[in-house]
Write a protein that holds these residues in place. Sequence first.
Motif, PDB file in Angstrom:
ATOM      1  N   ILE A 140       0.848  -1.190   0.000  1.00  0.00           N
ATOM      2  CA  ILE A 140       0.000   0.000   0.000  1.00  0.00           C
ATOM      3  C   ILE A 140       0.885   1.242   0.000  1.00  0.00           C
TER       4      ILE A 140
ATOM      5  N   SER B  48     -10.139   4.553  -0.061  1.00  0.00           N
ATOM      6  CA  SER B  48      -9.750   3.536  -1.034  1.00  0.00           C
ATOM      7  C   SER B  48     -10.980   3.189  -1.863  1.00  0.00           C
TER       8      SER B  48
ATOM      9  N   VAL C 223      -7.211  -4.427   6.601  1.00  0.00           N
ATOM     10  CA  VAL C 223      -6.823  -4.197   5.204  1.00  0.00           C
ATOM     11  C   VAL C 223      -7.506  -5.226   4.305  1.00  0.00           C
TER      12      VAL C 223
ATOM     13  N   LYS D  70     -10.103  -4.309   1.004  1.00  0.00           N
ATOM     14  CA  LYS D  70      -9.608  -4.560  -0.341  1.00  0.00           C
ATOM     15  C   LYS D  70     -10.760  -4.857  -1.289  1.00  0.00           C
TER      16      LYS D  70
ATOM     17  N   ILE E 163      -1.651  -1.022  -3.932  1.00  0.00           N
ATOM     18  CA  ILE E 163      -2.924  -0.342  -3.705  1.00  0.00           C
ATOM     19  C   ILE E 163      -2.623   1.081  -3.270  1.00  0.00           C
TER      20      ILE E 163
END
Length: 120
Positions: free
Chosen positions: A9, A59, A70, A74, A85
């Motif tokens: 990330i 995100s 996380v 995703k 990412i």
Amino acid sequence: MPEEESIDIKFRLYDGSDIGPFRYSSASTVDFLKQRVVSDWPKGKTVVPKGINEVKLISSGKILENSKTVGQCKTPFGEIAGGVIVMHVVVQPSLAKTKTGDALEFIPKFLVCYFCSIQQ
């Protein structure tokens, strides 16, 4: 015992610069990511978060919750083999009253990245 997945990330700041990329376990929480962003914040920036409560991570167009991992944040289209990412970082200072107590400190309504626009 299955091996825990690792995810790369990087964090994109308001001026288009990045922090990272760093490798995280899919079990890492968003709260942990925010701590990393605050501790690794580049020197000399005009906007500096005072703590993790002033930082929002975005995100895939969604503001991430502190308690989520996380792995839970995703999205399938974010999974690129060997890819990184990108999470956008928005700093939203706490509303602080001025000395008179009547007016609130100015906070911009638009934060612009070189690649997208995020409206609060």
